[in-house]
Design a protein around this motif. Structure first.
Motif, PDB file in Angstrom:
ATOM      1  N   MET A 232       0.851  -1.205   0.000  1.00 22.34           N
ATOM      2  CA  MET A 232       0.000   0.000   0.000  1.00 22.34           C
ATOM      3  C   MET A 232       0.881   1.249   0.000  1.00 22.34           C
ATOM      4  N   LYS A 233       0.536   2.209  -0.840  1.00 21.81           N
ATOM      5  CA  LYS A 233       1.315   3.434  -0.982  1.00 21.81           C
ATOM      6  C   LYS A 233       1.292   4.234   0.314  1.00 21.81           C
ATOM      7  N   LEU A 234       2.458   4.682   0.755  1.00 20.81           N
ATOM      8  CA  LEU A 234       2.575   5.498   1.952  1.00 20.81           C
ATOM      9  C   LEU A 234       2.111   6.917   1.637  1.00 20.81           C
ATOM     10  N   LEU A 235       1.121   7.386   2.381  1.00 20.45           N
ATOM     11  CA  LEU A 235       0.593   8.726   2.139  1.00 20.45           C
ATOM     12  C   LEU A 235       1.598   9.783   2.590  1.00 20.45           C
ATOM     13  N   THR A 236       1.617  10.892   1.866  1.00 22.36           N
ATOM     14  CA  THR A 236       2.458  12.009   2.297  1.00 22.36           C
ATOM     15  C   THR A 236       1.795  12.678   3.501  1.00 22.36           C
ATOM     16  N   ILE A 237       2.562  13.467   4.218  1.00 23.24           N
ATOM     17  CA  ILE A 237       2.030  14.176   5.394  1.00 23.24           C
ATOM     18  C   ILE A 237       0.926  15.151   4.976  1.00 23.24           C
ATOM     19  N   THR A 238       1.095  15.766   3.827  1.00 22.19           N
ATOM     20  CA  THR A 238       0.058  16.687   3.309  1.00 22.19           C
ATOM     21  C   THR A 238      -1.240  15.935   3.030  1.00 22.19           C
ATOM     22  N   GLU A 239      -1.134  14.737   2.438  1.00 23.63           N
ATOM     23  CA  GLU A 239      -2.323  13.925   2.154  1.00 23.63           C
ATOM     24  C   GLU A 239      -3.006  13.482   3.448  1.00 23.63           C
ATOM     25  N   ILE A 240      -2.200  13.141   4.440  1.00 24.06           N
ATOM     26  CA  ILE A 240      -2.760  12.731   5.734  1.00 24.06           C
ATOM     27  C   ILE A 240      -3.486  13.910   6.392  1.00 24.06           C
ATOM     28  N   GLU A 241      -2.873  15.081   6.329  1.00 22.47           N
ATOM     29  CA  GLU A 241      -3.488  16.274   6.914  1.00 22.47           C
ATOM     30  C   GLU A 241      -4.838  16.565   6.268  1.00 22.47           C
ATOM     31  N   ARG A 242      -4.891  16.386   4.951  1.00 24.62           N
ATOM     32  CA  ARG A 242      -6.138  16.636   4.218  1.00 24.62           C
ATOM     33  C   ARG A 242      -7.225  15.648   4.629  1.00 24.62           C
ATOM     34  N   GLN A 243      -6.860  14.373   4.773  1.00 29.90           N
ATOM     35  CA  GLN A 243      -7.848  13.356   5.151  1.00 29.90           C
ATOM     36  C   GLN A 243      -8.300  13.505   6.603  1.00 29.90           C
ATOM     37  N   LEU A 244      -7.396  13.973   7.460  1.00 31.97           N
ATOM     38  CA  LEU A 244      -7.748  14.149   8.871  1.00 31.97           C
ATOM     39  C   LEU A 244      -8.844  15.191   9.064  1.00 31.97           C
ATOM     40  N   GLU A 245      -8.972  16.111   8.121  1.00 31.98           N
ATOM     41  CA  GLU A 245     -10.004  17.148   8.216  1.00 31.98           C
ATOM     42  C   GLU A 245     -11.405  16.550   8.231  1.00 31.98           C
ATOM     43  N   ASN A 246     -11.552  15.325   7.683  1.00 30.80           N
ATOM     44  CA  ASN A 246     -12.867  14.680   7.626  1.00 30.80           C
ATOM     45  C   ASN A 246     -13.093  13.665   8.746  1.00 30.80           C
ATOM     46  N   VAL A 247     -12.101  13.511   9.613  1.00 29.28           N
ATOM     47  CA  VAL A 247     -12.212  12.553  10.714  1.00 29.28           C
ATOM     48  C   VAL A 247     -12.817  13.247  11.926  1.00 29.28           C
ATOM     49  N   VAL A 248     -13.879  12.651  12.497  1.00 25.28           N
ATOM     50  CA  VAL A 248     -14.560  13.292  13.628  1.00 25.28           C
ATOM     51  C   VAL A 248     -14.617  12.400  14.867  1.00 25.28           C
ATOM     52  N   GLN A 249     -14.178  11.122  14.751  1.00 25.47           N
ATOM     53  CA  GLN A 249     -14.239  10.210  15.898  1.00 25.47           C
ATOM     54  C   GLN A 249     -12.890   9.534  16.119  1.00 25.47           C
ATOM     55  N   GLU A 250     -12.613   9.250  17.392  1.00 26.47           N
ATOM     56  CA  GLU A 250     -11.319   8.650  17.744  1.00 26.47           C
ATOM     57  C   GLU A 250     -11.184   7.205  17.268  1.00 26.47           C
ATOM     58  N   ASN A 251     -12.308   6.547  16.991  1.00 30.60           N
ATOM     59  CA  ASN A 251     -12.244   5.154  16.515  1.00 30.60           C
ATOM     60  C   ASN A 251     -12.297   5.056  14.990  1.00 30.60           C
ATOM     61  N   ASP A 252     -12.114   6.182  14.313  1.00 31.87           N
ATOM     62  CA  ASP A 252     -12.108   6.185  12.852  1.00 31.87           C
ATOM     63  C   ASP A 252     -10.943   5.317  12.351  1.00 31.87           C
ATOM     64  N   PRO A 253     -11.209   4.395  11.413  1.00 34.72           N
ATOM     65  CA  PRO A 253     -10.158   3.493  10.914  1.00 34.72           C
ATOM     66  C   PRO A 253      -8.930   4.225  10.376  1.00 34.72           C
ATOM     67  N   PHE A 254      -9.145   5.348   9.696  1.00 33.50           N
ATOM     68  CA  PHE A 254      -8.009   6.098   9.157  1.00 33.50           C
ATOM     69  C   PHE A 254      -7.125   6.609  10.287  1.00 33.50           C
ATOM     70  N   LEU A 255      -7.739   7.172  11.331  1.00 25.41           N
ATOM     71  CA  LEU A 255      -6.971   7.676  12.470  1.00 25.41           C
ATOM     72  C   LEU A 255      -6.213   6.542  13.158  1.00 25.41           C
ATOM     73  N   LEU A 256      -6.910   5.440  13.373  1.00 21.58           N
ATOM     74  CA  LEU A 256      -6.267   4.291  14.021  1.00 21.58           C
ATOM     75  C   LEU A 256      -5.087   3.786  13.200  1.00 21.58           C
ATOM     76  N   GLY A 257      -5.221   3.882  11.886  1.00 23.66           N
ATOM     77  CA  GLY A 257      -4.163   3.398  10.995  1.00 23.66           C
ATOM     78  C   GLY A 257      -2.908   4.248  11.057  1.00 23.66           C
ATOM     79  N   ILE A 258      -3.066   5.570  11.206  1.00 27.48           N
ATOM     80  CA  ILE A 258      -1.874   6.432  11.197  1.00 27.48           C
ATOM     81  C   ILE A 258      -1.246   6.577  12.582  1.00 27.48           C
ATOM     82  N   LEU A 259      -1.898   6.033  13.611  1.00 29.32           N
ATOM     83  CA  LEU A 259      -1.308   6.102  14.953  1.00 29.32           C
ATOM     84  C   LEU A 259       0.032   5.386  15.011  1.00 29.32           C
ATOM     85  N   HIS A 260       0.214   4.421  14.138  1.00 28.68           N
ATOM     86  CA  HIS A 260       1.447   3.632  14.128  1.00 28.68           C
ATOM     87  C   HIS A 260       2.497   4.188  13.172  1.00 28.68           C
TER      88      HIS A 260
END
Length: 255
Positions: A1-29
């Motif tokens: 899987m392609k590693l997202l750039t920090i800019t791409e992660i920042e953009r996707q985080l704008e749509n995350v509203v819950q702590e159990n969001d799969p995207f958030l859980l994925g980038i914790l590591h």
């Protein structure tokens, strides 16, 4: 899987509203320092949003109590401009819908100008009704600021359509034919009074900025008519205008 750039992660985080969001859980590591800074920033924003929601609920207690007692149209009433040396005292009355929500609403004095303008637009758009009244310097001098403030508030209430069945008023006791509750520091305790405070202040600030174009030497666009050092020095040098309150010191010393 392609590693997202920090800019791409920042953009996707704008749509995350819950702590159990799969995207958030994925980038914790993700061990990249920039990613962990984004996560920290997101968690801080989430905590602030939660704080604002809790404050909104707390500030809705008077409205909730009123609705539980059977009142449908609850108006918040507040004024701005009792203390300045120039300009009107402005009162506003606002009826908000039951489902109104605006995280961050507060006493207008606690908000930045940018936030007040943003909130003012939302309040005017979503309110069931709102009304604004001004009493200008000449009338303030004739009746005194306390009576002028009461007159402005009464006029704002009377102009509401539909009519309120309960009033929440910031600090003042008014002789009016509606059930009412006077709340000390109400603009920080009631969303309806806070809304009225914001509408009144934005209205008054706009007027003072307009006056500054005609009378630039007094700095109305910055001091809003209050007695700053620069404002008083301008009165010393240039005298007063018809918008100055002649019954207020030190204005009356220059008549």
């Amino acid at each position: 899987m392609k590693l997202l750039t920090i800019t791409e992660i920042e953009r996707q985080l704008e749509n995350v509203v819950q702590e159990n969001d799969p995207f958030l859980l994925g980038i914790l590591h993700d061990e990249r320092k920039g990613v962990q800074q984004l996560v920290h920033k997101w968690k801080k924003k989430l905590a602030e949003n939660q704080r604002l929601k809790e404050k909104f609920v707390e500030m809705s207690s008077y409205e909730l109590k009123g609705h539980n007692r059977g009142y449908e149209l609850i108006a918040g009433v507040d004024e701005v401009g009792r203390g300045p040396l120039a300009g009107p005292v402005v009162a506003a009355a606002v009826i908000l819908p039951k489902d109104f929500f605006l995280a961050g609403i507060d006493d207008s004095k606690k908000l930045s100008e940018k936030k007040r303008l943003e909130f003012d637009e939302i309040i005017r758009k979503e309110a069931i009704a709102y009304s604004i009244s001004m009493i200008h310097a000449k009338e303030i001098d004739e009746m005194n600021i306390y009576e002028a403030t009461k007159k402005a508030m009464n006029a704002a209430i009377v102009s509401l359509e539909p009519k309120p069945d309960l009033l929440l008023i910031d600090a003042m006791k008014l002789d009016i034919p509606f059930p009412s509750e006077s709340i000390i520091k109400g603009d920080a305790k009631s969303i309806s009074i806070a809304a009225a405070s914001i509408v009144a202040k934005v209205t008054r600030d706009h007027l003072m900025k307009e006056l500054s174009q005609t009378y630039p030497v007094y700095g109305f666009q910055q001091n809003m008519g209050y007695g700053t050092k620069e404002h008083i020095e301008a009165i010393h040098k240039h005298g007063i205008t018809s918008y100055h309150r002649k019954s207020f010191a030190p204005v009356k010393d220059f008549i």
